[in-house]
Write an enzyme that holds these catalytic residues in place. Structure first.
Site, PDB file in Angstrom:
ATOM      1  N   TYR A   1       0.953  -1.567  -0.305  1.00  0.00           N
ATOM      2  CA  TYR A   1      -0.243  -0.163   0.297  1.00  0.00           C
ATOM      3  C   TYR A   1       0.799   1.293   0.258  1.00  0.00           C
ATOM      4  CZ  TYR A   1       0.804  -0.510   5.346  1.00  0.00           C
ATOM      5  OH  TYR A   1       1.325  -0.556   5.939  1.00  0.00           O
TER       6      TYR A   1
ATOM      7  N   HIS B   1       6.274  -0.732   1.704  1.00  0.00           N
ATOM      8  CA  HIS B   1       5.581   0.360   0.858  1.00  0.00           C
ATOM      9  C   HIS B   1       7.424   0.119  -0.814  1.00  0.00           C
ATOM     10  CE1 HIS B   1       3.655   1.858   3.657  1.00  0.00           C
ATOM     11  NE2 HIS B   1       4.873   2.519   4.840  1.00  0.00           N
TER      12      HIS B   1
END
Length: 325
Positions: free
Chosen positions: A253, A300
């Site tokens: 995400y 990430h």
């Protein structure tokens, strides 16, 4: 006498013709002026800044990714999640939560503002925003006055201003946070919750009421000082949109900083970015401590996000200030 009458009729006819021609001329001129006016209105920039973020005509790359209709902030009228968004968002939660999402949302908007925000953009507005990250490259930059000059100053997580005013400024209009990065705010600052899980929403309600949630995957404050009338909650669909359109599916995400930057592209007419990236010696650490932070992690895709941020500058959508150190 007959000749005079004939001349008189000719003069009358000429005068009539001139009147009609003049009328038609001025009517056509008015129509032309109206067409020009409409054309000028239709070609007006979407904002009053010199370079407007939402002017999509100057970057096909940006236009392919930017979606002006995506819901930005959660409210009771837009809270129903599409199946693909709901599935993706719930998979972000490390600990399964069986709480009813609809019930949690109803509870939230019984306490916090339930309204549309940032719908007043237009050709007469120039809303300038400073997105302030926490990079060590802010140290020695003397960006403080420049940052404070912006209409909106958006700060991320616990980045302090006290004792760092000359480099990071003192003004804060929006503070991005989640339970694990919560901090006290003054009465004029918007608390913008980035909910990575249902428990984050439950914590927000609890922090202003029962104060009974003290643990997520780590210890979190049971309450914070903030103005409940300035609370905002990022929409899970917006988070998914950033993941799909801007992060292009890289990582698990998007990072909080990257989400904040794209959030700014949707509420600002002009976006200037401070405190992102490494220092001049290539290190990644906060300006308020020297603990090195990982550029990439399991969640990430830092490298891809950084390349996208650089591309946004190349496309004239942001101005990236890298600091003096």
């Amino acid at each position: 006498m007959a000749v005079r009458l004939k001349h008189l009729r000719c003069i009358t006819a000429l005068l009539g013709s001139s009147t009609i021609l003049s009328f038609l001329y001025f009517q056509n001129s008015a129509l032309v002026l109206m067409d020009i006016s409409h054309s000028l209105v239709s070609e007006r920039a979407p904002c009053a800044c010199g370079n407007c973020v939402t002017d999509q005509g100057n970057s096909s790359w940006f236009s392919e990714r930017y979606k002006p209709t995506v819901p930005l902030l959660l409210n009771s009228n837009n809270s129903v999640l599409h199946a693909n968004v709901s599935r993706w968002w719930k998979e972000l939660q490390d600990v399964p939560n069986v709480s009813n999402y609809t019930a949690v949302v109803d509870q939230l908007f019984s306490l916090f503002p339930d309204e549309e925000h940032y719908s007043d953009a237009g050709p007469d507005r120039c809303r300038t925003c400073a997105v302030v990250g926490n990079s060590g490259n802010l140290l020695g930059s003397h960006y403080g006055p420049l940052i404070d000059f912006h209409d909106f100053v958006i700060r991320i997580n616990k980045g302090p201003t006290k004792d760092y005013e000359k480099d990071v400024g003192s003004k804060t209009t929006h503070r991005i946070m989640y339970p694990e990065s919560a901090m006290d705010l003054d009465n004029s600052t918007h608390l913008v919750l980035f909910p990575f899980k249902i428990l984050d929403m439950q914590w927000l309600f609890s922090a202003f009421t029962t104060k009974n949630i003290t643990q997520t995957y780590t210890e979190v404050p049971s309450t914070i000082k903030a103005n409940k009338d300035k609370v905002m909650i990022l929409h899970p669909e917006f988070m998914r949109y950033v993941y799909d359109n801007w992060a292009e599916g890289h990582g698990r995400y998007p990072s909080t900083g990257f989400l904040t930057l794209i959030f700014a592209l949707h509420i600002c007419d002009e976006v200037n970015v401070f405190g992102f990236g490494a220092t001049s010696d290539g290190n990644w650490h906060h300006y308020f401590d020297e603990t090195l932070t990982p550029f990439e992690n399991d969640s990430h895709a830092g490298d891809f996000e950084n390349k996208t941020i650089i591309r946004l500058q190349q496309e004239n959508k942001i101005l990236l200030y890298r600091g003096w150190t």
